[in-house]
Design an enzyme around this catalytic site. Structure first.
Site, PDB file in Angstrom:
ATOM      1  N   GLU A 279       0.951  -1.259  -0.056  1.00 24.47           N
ATOM      2  CA  GLU A 279       0.061   0.167  -0.097  1.00 24.47           C
ATOM      3  C   GLU A 279       0.973   1.129   0.176  1.00 24.47           C
ATOM      4  O   GLU A 279       2.007   1.402   0.503  1.00 24.47           O
ATOM      5  CB  GLU A 279      -0.862  -0.091   1.141  1.00 24.47           C
ATOM      6  CG  GLU A 279      -1.845   1.257   1.374  1.00 24.47           C
ATOM      7  CD  GLU A 279      -2.609   1.219   2.597  1.00 24.47           C
ATOM      8  OE1 GLU A 279      -3.528   1.807   2.861  1.00 24.47           O
ATOM      9  OE2 GLU A 279      -2.073   0.316   3.561  1.00 24.47           O
ATOM     10  N   LYS A 336      -9.709   2.253  -2.881  1.00 21.76           N
ATOM     11  CA  LYS A 336     -10.146   1.774  -1.579  1.00 21.76           C
ATOM     12  C   LYS A 336     -11.535   2.494  -1.094  1.00 21.76           C
ATOM     13  O   LYS A 336     -11.682   3.612  -1.072  1.00 21.76           O
ATOM     14  CB  LYS A 336      -9.050   2.117  -0.659  1.00 21.76           C
ATOM     15  CG  LYS A 336      -9.481   1.483   0.879  1.00 21.76           C
ATOM     16  CD  LYS A 336      -8.312   1.704   1.887  1.00 21.76           C
ATOM     17  CE  LYS A 336      -8.576   1.039   3.089  1.00 21.76           C
ATOM     18  NZ  LYS A 336      -7.274   1.595   4.284  1.00 21.76           N
ATOM     19  N   CYS A 390      -5.559  -2.767   2.692  1.00 18.29           N
ATOM     20  CA  CYS A 390      -5.340  -2.612   4.323  1.00 18.29           C
ATOM     21  C   CYS A 390      -6.454  -3.119   5.003  1.00 18.29           C
ATOM     22  O   CYS A 390      -6.895  -4.264   4.934  1.00 18.29           O
ATOM     23  CB  CYS A 390      -4.966  -1.343   4.689  1.00 18.29           C
ATOM     24  SG  CYS A 390      -4.383  -1.081   6.486  1.00 18.29           S
TER      25      CYS A 390
END
Length: 514
Positions: A279, A336, A390
């Site tokens: 990430e 995301k 994540c």
């Protein structure tokens, strides 16, 4: 004992019924329950903690008392299991360090309210004297409360009771019942032991507890099929950039070059078919990174690269995953969609920014904007991957929102925010749960670790240690057929638990009338 009416009543357990020691037992029970989570993985001690909690609720004198005991136990549990939540505040300790204790107390106490509601419901709806039935009602209510905790207020399904079974041979059960089913299994097992105690069979309860502990330890864990000889090879990059140094001007190029060197490392076997960076690895905005992407392409050779990046979409910053072709051009992007509250964004962020407040993980001004939702990524010969960035890996239901079942799951993360003790290990454990419940392999690239490959049974095939830089080449494991949980989700377990709770409440009220 026998009630004057001639109806059998539960035998009150003295330790559970004692008034003042009860709060202490609640604290110890909550701490014990938390020690079943990674990295401790003391599931048998956690089960004993839930036995203590169910026993306390079963004999609580009033609904308010039951709610208090459940809240105290929950607060102790979440404060112990989630103590890593203070770590992000110490990345910039001078600015945010003072917030750490408040964050831990507020989060632990807030999440414990779900447990308090379950305690109040059980004590309110099942009358005093029906201790065994109340214990069963509490197990049902707490299971449903944990389901609600996973979705309400954006959801936070971390450190659930069922997660104590992730590092046991019972993990494959998640393919049938999912994480909520594991939670129901833990809580109803604890309740069964409490019922034995209330029936005056304490020795039998201890014997059953021992048999369960030994039996689970001796269970053989089912194996997953091995990769085929011609399975694609994926290289996972772990640059190991500590968070307090990651964006320092004099260190950005150091970590980026480290990633390039790891990408260009000569393989011991076949050349990798795909390279995955963690990430936010790209040091510039995605649409302004032509030079950096060209360097990545040169290092990767003919292999495409997946990399964590940041970009602006409609003038708002987003946290993205980008697929780069062999020429460095962007071939696909995923944004995301589940953002970390108070980390990647602040509620009422524009107003709070006027006071100088912003999310802890906020790199670009204004906080991140969520993407459109879960999707799949077409990787050609490597099949389709389900991307997660994540925090998104903790949610079991997102994968059911895509149109077609992917071939594998891809997780990029930056666990440097979580410290070096428990947070990264718990995050890895939840990734194992995702793989086992879906019957899909999961590949994970983490900035500081733990990067690794997890097969479709939830077993870690290979991994890079926490806090070390490295590259890991692993053949992509095959998927299993769609699991029962992948097809049905949580609905069957919710129905069963709800029915069990309502039937128990009805039985308690019927006995009270007689």
């Amino acid at each position: 004992m026998t009630h004057p009416s001639g109806i059998h009543r539960d035998v009150p357990a003295g330790l559970f019924a004692a008034r003042w020691p009860a709060l202490g037992i609640a604290v110890l029970g909550g701490v014990a329950a938390a020690l079943g989570q990674a990295p401790f993985d003391l599931w048998w001690l956690a089960l004993a903690g839930f036995v203590a909690l169910c026993g306390l609720i079963s004999v609580a004198a009033a609904p308010g008392r039951a709610a208090l005991l459940a809240w105290v136990a929950g607060t102790a549990h979440f404060a112990t299991a989630l103590h890593w939540i203070v770590e992000p505040f110490f990345v910039d300790a001078e600015r945010h360090g003072w917030m750490a204790p408040f964050a831990l107390v507020l989060m632990a106490g807030g999440l414990a309210l779900f447990w308090a509601v379950a305690g109040w419901i059980a004590a309110r709806l099942v009358p005093n004297g029906e201790s065994a039935l109340r214990a069963i009602a509490f197990a049902a209510a707490l299971t449903l409360s944990e389901a609600a905790r996973g979705v309400l207020f954006t959801g936070f399904p971390w450190a659930q009771p069922g997660h104590i079974l992730i590092d046991t041979p019972l993990l494959p059960l998640s393919a049938l019942v999912g994480p909520l089913g594991l939670t129901a299994l833990v809580l109803f097992t604890a309740t069964a032991l409490v019922v034995l105690v209330h029936r005056g069979r304490s020795r039998l309860a201890v014997a059953v507890f021992g048999a369960v502990a030994v039996g689970v330890g001796l269970l053989p864990a089912p194996s997953a099929p091995r990769p085929a000889a011609d399975a694609p090879v994926v290289r996972l990059i772990q640059p190991n950039a500590p968070q307090h140094l990651k964006w320092r001007r004099d260190m950005i190029e150091v970590f980026f070059q480290r990633g390039l060197d790891l990408t260009a490392t000569a393989p011991e076997g076949r050349a990798p078919d795909l390279v995955v960076w963690p990430e936010t690895s790209l040091p510039q905005l995605l649409d302004r990174s032509d030079a950096s992407r060209a360097r990545i392409a040169q290092a990767a050779g003919a292999a495409p690269v997946v990399i964590g990046a940041q970009r602006f979409r409609d003038d708002r910053p987003v946290n993205s995953l980008a697929l780069l072709g062999p020429d460095g051009r962007v071939q696909g992007v995923y944004d995301k969609h589940r953002l970390v509250p108070f980390g990647e964004y602040l509620p009422f962020g524009d107003r709070l920014a006027d006071w100088g407040l912003r999310g802890l993980a906020e790199v670009l001004p204004g906080g991140y904007t969520p993407g459109e939702g879960p999707t799949t990524l077409d990787l050609g010969a490597l099949g389709t991957a389900f991307p997660m960035i994540c925090y998104e890996a903790i949610f079991p239901t997102d994968i059911r929102r895509v149109d077609t079942r992917p071939d594998w799951m891809l997780h990029i993360t930056n666990d440097a925010w979580f410290g070096t003790f428990s947070g990264p290990y718990q995050h890895l454990a939840l990734a194992r749960l995702r793989a086992a419940e879906q019957g899909l392999p999961l590949l994970r690239a983490a900035n500081t670790g733990i990067s690794g490959v997890i097969d479709a049974r939830g077993r870690v095939v290979a991994a890079l240690p926490l806090g070390e830089a490295g590259a890991l080449d692993v053949a992509l494991p095959p998927a299993l057929p769609p699991t029962l949980y992948a097809r049905t989700g949580d609905v069957p377990i919710l129905i069963v638990v709800l029915f069990a709770g309502l039937a128990t409440i009805a039985a308690g009220r019927r006995r009270a009338r007689h």
